[in-house]
Every structure is written in structure tokens, then in C-alpha cells.
Motif scaffolding. Structure first.
Motif, mmCIF file in Angstrom:
data_model
loop_
_atom_site.group_PDB
_atom_site.id
_atom_site.type_symbol
_atom_site.label_atom_id
_atom_site.label_comp_id
_atom_site.label_asym_id
_atom_site.label_seq_id
_atom_site.Cartn_x
_atom_site.Cartn_y
_atom_site.Cartn_z
ATOM 1 N N MET A 1 9.627 -8.232 18.295
ATOM 2 C CA MET A 1 8.758 -9.378 18.060
ATOM 3 C C MET A 1 8.944 -10.429 19.150
ATOM 4 O O MET A 1 7.983 -10.984 19.677
ATOM 5 C CB MET A 1 9.053 -9.981 16.688
ATOM 6 C CG MET A 1 8.175 -11.179 16.331
ATOM 7 S SD MET A 1 8.481 -11.772 14.636
ATOM 8 C CE MET A 1 10.189 -12.304 14.792
ATOM 9 N N THR B 1 -1.804 -13.086 15.833
ATOM 10 C CA THR B 1 -0.842 -13.145 14.725
ATOM 11 C C THR B 1 0.569 -12.902 15.228
ATOM 12 O O THR B 1 1.513 -13.597 14.827
ATOM 13 C CB THR B 1 -1.202 -12.100 13.658
ATOM 14 O OG1 THR B 1 -2.539 -12.317 13.207
ATOM 15 C CG2 THR B 1 -0.250 -12.179 12.479
ATOM 16 N N ALA B 2 0.722 -11.915 16.122
ATOM 17 C CA ALA B 2 2.045 -11.615 16.673
ATOM 18 C C ALA B 2 2.580 -12.796 17.474
ATOM 19 O O ALA B 2 3.778 -13.100 17.425
ATOM 20 C CB ALA B 2 1.968 -10.370 17.555
ATOM 21 N N HIS C 1 1.967 -16.039 17.026
ATOM 22 C CA HIS C 1 2.392 -17.140 16.159
ATOM 23 C C HIS C 1 3.592 -16.754 15.290
ATOM 24 O O HIS C 1 4.395 -17.621 14.926
ATOM 25 C CB HIS C 1 1.220 -17.627 15.307
ATOM 26 C CG HIS C 1 0.291 -18.518 16.061
ATOM 27 N ND1 HIS C 1 0.603 -19.818 16.393
ATOM 28 C CD2 HIS C 1 -0.941 -18.286 16.581
ATOM 29 C CE1 HIS C 1 -0.391 -20.361 17.069
ATOM 30 N NE2 HIS C 1 -1.342 -19.448 17.201
ATOM 31 N N ASP C 2 3.731 -15.454 14.992
ATOM 32 C CA ASP C 2 4.950 -15.024 14.306
ATOM 33 C C ASP C 2 6.165 -15.232 15.209
ATOM 34 O O ASP C 2 7.217 -15.721 14.772
ATOM 35 C CB ASP C 2 4.840 -13.548 13.913
ATOM 36 C CG ASP C 2 3.878 -13.328 12.759
ATOM 37 O OD1 ASP C 2 3.556 -14.314 12.062
ATOM 38 O OD2 ASP C 2 3.426 -12.176 12.568
ATOM 39 N N ARG D 1 6.848 -19.013 15.573
ATOM 40 C CA ARG D 1 7.532 -19.543 14.392
ATOM 41 C C ARG D 1 9.025 -19.218 14.445
ATOM 42 O O ARG D 1 9.872 -20.041 14.089
ATOM 43 C CB ARG D 1 6.911 -18.962 13.124
ATOM 44 C CG ARG D 1 7.295 -19.709 11.854
ATOM 45 C CD ARG D 1 6.743 -19.017 10.618
ATOM 46 N NE ARG D 1 5.334 -18.670 10.756
ATOM 47 C CZ ARG D 1 4.869 -17.435 10.864
ATOM 48 N NH1 ARG D 1 5.711 -16.412 10.839
ATOM 49 N NH2 ARG D 1 3.579 -17.197 10.976
ATOM 50 N N HIS D 2 9.340 -18.029 14.921
ATOM 51 C CA HIS D 2 10.743 -17.623 15.029
ATOM 52 C C HIS D 2 11.456 -18.442 16.110
ATOM 53 O O HIS D 2 12.629 -18.793 15.957
ATOM 54 C CB HIS D 2 10.813 -16.130 15.356
ATOM 55 C CG HIS D 2 12.197 -15.589 15.426
ATOM 56 N ND1 HIS D 2 12.991 -15.417 14.312
ATOM 57 C CD2 HIS D 2 12.957 -15.199 16.490
ATOM 58 C CE1 HIS D 2 14.161 -14.936 14.673
ATOM 59 N NE2 HIS D 2 14.168 -14.791 15.991
ATOM 60 N N GLU E 1 -1.085 -22.735 13.173
ATOM 61 C CA GLU E 1 -1.322 -22.472 11.757
ATOM 62 C C GLU E 1 -1.774 -23.709 10.996
ATOM 63 O O GLU E 1 -1.858 -23.690 9.770
ATOM 64 C CB GLU E 1 -0.041 -21.920 11.131
ATOM 65 C CG GLU E 1 0.359 -20.569 11.725
ATOM 66 C CD GLU E 1 1.689 -20.060 11.200
ATOM 67 O OE1 GLU E 1 1.831 -18.833 11.071
ATOM 68 O OE2 GLU E 1 2.578 -20.898 10.918
#
Length: 354
Positions: free
Chosen positions: A147, A178-179, A181-182, A185-186, A219
């Protein structure tokens, strides 16, 4: 050594010769020396307080070494001057230590049932759950690395292309958004502070009647966190209330916003188009809040001077942070979409190749 039969016996008999044998003293010394060597070897393999290791699958009772276990061989086995060696019983011992197939299967079935028992009352709160086993931990770590690697790849792409190409990139591959923003976020979880949290505090101090535009909203956290009307915009929309558009070409009407927010969203190679669009949609005396990574700035004074060319005057700045810089500008004049303004660029965030 020769022995001769006395004359009283039959002299016609041949002399009998015997091979010399060690005396009992010599035998005892040799045996004692040999026993000491064997004892040292055994002490290396086995401690006096631990079970002897074995290759069998079944459990065995611990066996401890004792000096009394080393027994002198039976003197009756002395033949022709030689001591008969003990037979090697390692194979027999190994066979005794091997567990039967039925016992092995029973042990394995018991372990499996214990792991899968949902009503196990022996599990305490501190015990490690099944999801945190080494195998699952490795799998989670691998997923995290993958990720993070995809996020870094997309992040570099967004910094090194213009907004039109970035929009097309996510339209062709919506899962990439989506990947991204994932991964973002991490990354935020590792930062000493989230710059958006500070902007939220500043926005909350403004009158609630002001209308705010969140450029590159992600988001849409800002809209959820303040009582103001917030128009959230990004290259892709993850919620119905977020407008998907190019930051340089928004669907907003001219002079419709009171505040424009750019929180880590001045990405791409056409920052000039972003700020010209901000000048178009902002009302006179409208505010711009900018938060960016400090390593992207080569010269802060040059950045402030160039924004003045776009019709924005510096109100305050905080460049004392180790990670992020914060700016607040005010619109003081209209410049138009085709204004003759200088090129504006910030250094891209590029990661070291691993």
C-alpha cells in the motif's frame, strides 16, 4: 613373555605362549580416562537439570545424568586379554522414542480443536488473538508495504504532471484514487501533526456565514468538521457531496467564495492555473489558507512575492514548523484568467528509491 612347563610334566609338550594383558591397575586407569572423556561429551549435549533432546515426535520423560550411571564392565566378559565393547543401542532407543502415528494424530487434532474453539474460556484479555499470529502479522506487514509503495508511486505522479493529466489518470483507474487516499491516511498517522486540524481550528474562528471552498478535499474532512458551508472538490469523488473536477477549472461561479483552502493540494506542474482560478472564484478580501510541506520551499520570500502578482497579499505566516508551513493571504485585486503572471512552482515530494 614365555612360560615353561616344569620338568615334572610331560616335556614333550610344546611351550604355550600367551599374549600379554594389561594389569588391573592399567585397565582401571584407561577406563577412568575413557569415562572422563565420555562424561565431558555427555555434559555438552545434556545439562544435569534439563531433559535429554530426542528426535521423536511424542513426549518423553526427562532423563538426568548421574556419575553412578557409569558402571564398570563385567569382568566375566574379559576374553583373551580384551574387553568386549558394549553394543550400540542408539537405533533401539530411537525406536522407543518415536511416537506412534495414532498418538501423533491425536495430539494434532487436539491442537486444532483448541485453536478453533470459539468458547475457549481460558483465553485472557492479554492473550494474543489468532489474527495476530506471526503468519498474519507478516501478511499485514506485506500489505502495508505494498500500500505504501503504491501511494508513493501515485504521489510522485501527481507532483510531476499537470492537473489535466492527473484527472485523466484517475478517470481511467478509479481504484488508484482510493488506493492513494488509503495510503495518504496511513501516512497522516505517522506525522507529528495533521495540518488540516490546524486549518479547521482557524476556520472555526471565522463567521459561520462565510462560504468555503476546499480545493483537493480528499475525503472531505473539513466539511464534516466546521459549521460553515463547505464546497468540497477533488479530482475524483468518494462521496455524493464532493465535486469531481480539475482544480484549475472548477464549476464555481465567479466571486462566489469567501475562503479558499489548499491543504497539501498545491500539487502538479501548473500551480499558476490553480491560483488564477482561486482569484476568479474568490470575493474581494476573500482569504486563502495554504498548508504545505516545508521541504518544498526553496525561498519563502520568493513564494510570497509571486503570490502578490496573482492578487494576493500576505496576512500572516508560520514557517517555524519543522514539517509544515502555514500561510494566510487576502485577495486585494482581480487579475483575470489570462493575466501576465510569473511561473510558480514548488519542489515535488520525491521518495528515495529502496
Amino acid at each position: 613373555m614365555k612360560f615353561f612347563v616344569p620338568s615334572a610334566f610331560d616335556t614333550s609338550s610344546d611351550a604355550v605362549q600367551f599374549k600379554p594383558t594389561q594389569t588391573s591397575t592399567e585397565q582401571n586407569a584407561a577406563k577412568s580416562k575413557k569415562n572422563k572423556k565420555n562424561k565431558k561429551k555427555k555434559q555438552k549435549k545434556d545439562s544435569t537439570d534439563e531433559p535429554v533432546a530426542h528426535k521423536g515426535k511424542g513426549p518423553v520423560a526427562p532423563r538426568f545424568l548421574d556419575s553412578d550411571d557409569e558402571v564398570m564392565p563385567d569382568m566375566n566378559k574379559v576374553k583373551t586379554g580384551k574387553v568386549e565393547k558394549k553394543k550400540n543401542n542408539k537405533k533401539q532407543q530411537a525406536q522407543k522414542l518415536k511416537a506412534t502415528p495414532a498418538l501423533s494424530k491425536a495430539i494434532q487434532d487436539t491442537i486444532t480443536l483448541a485453536k478453533n474453539d470459539p468458547n475457549d474460556e481460558d483465553m485472557e484479555e492479554d492473550d494474543t488473538p489468532q489474527s495476530a499470529t506471526p503468519a498474519n502479522s507478516f501478511e499485514a506487514k506485506l500489505k502495508e508495504q505494498l500500500m505504501g509503495g503504491r501511494f508513493r508511486f501515485l504521489n510522485e505522479k501527481l507532483y510531476t504532471m499537470d492537473s489535466t493529466k492527473a484527472e485523466n489518470l484517475f478517470k481511467k483507474d478509479p481504484e488508484a484514487f482510493t488506493a492513494y487516499h488509503d495510503g495518504y491516511r496511513h501516512q497522516v498517522e505517522k506525522w507529528p501533526l495533521n495540518p488540516l486540524d490546524r486549518i479547521i481550528k482557524m476556520i472555526k474562528k471565522l463567521p459561520k456565514s462565510l462560504e468555503i471552498g476546499d480545493f483537493g478535499c480528499g475525503e472531505g474532512k473539513l466539511a464534516k468538521s466546521v459549521p460553515h458551508k463547505v464546497i468540497s472538490m477533488d479530482l475524483m469523488s468518494c462521496r455524493d457531496e464532493i465535486i469531481a473536477c480539475d482544480m484549475a477549472k472548477t464549476p464555481l461561479t465567479t466571486h462566489s467564495l469567501d475562503v479558499a483552502v489548499y491543504c497539501l493540494s498545491l500539487m502538479g506542474t501548473n500551480l499558476k492555473d490553480y491560483l488564477l482560478e482561486a482569484n476568479r472564484v474568490l470575493k474581494m478580501d476573500g482569504l486563502i489558507y495554504i498548508a504545505e510541506i516545508q521541504s518544498r520551499f526553496e525561498n519563502v520570500k520568493d513564494f510570497v512575492r509571486k503570490l502578490d502578482s496573482f492578487g494576493f497579499q500576505l496576512v500572516r505566516q508560520d514557517v517555524g514548523q519543522k514539517v509544515f508551513y502555514f500561510f494566510q493571504f487576502k485577495k486585494v485585486r482581480n487579475v483575470g484568467k489570462v493575466a501576465n503572471v510569473p511561473e510558480l512552482a514548488l519542489k515535488p515530494c520525491l521518495y528515495r528509491k529502496r
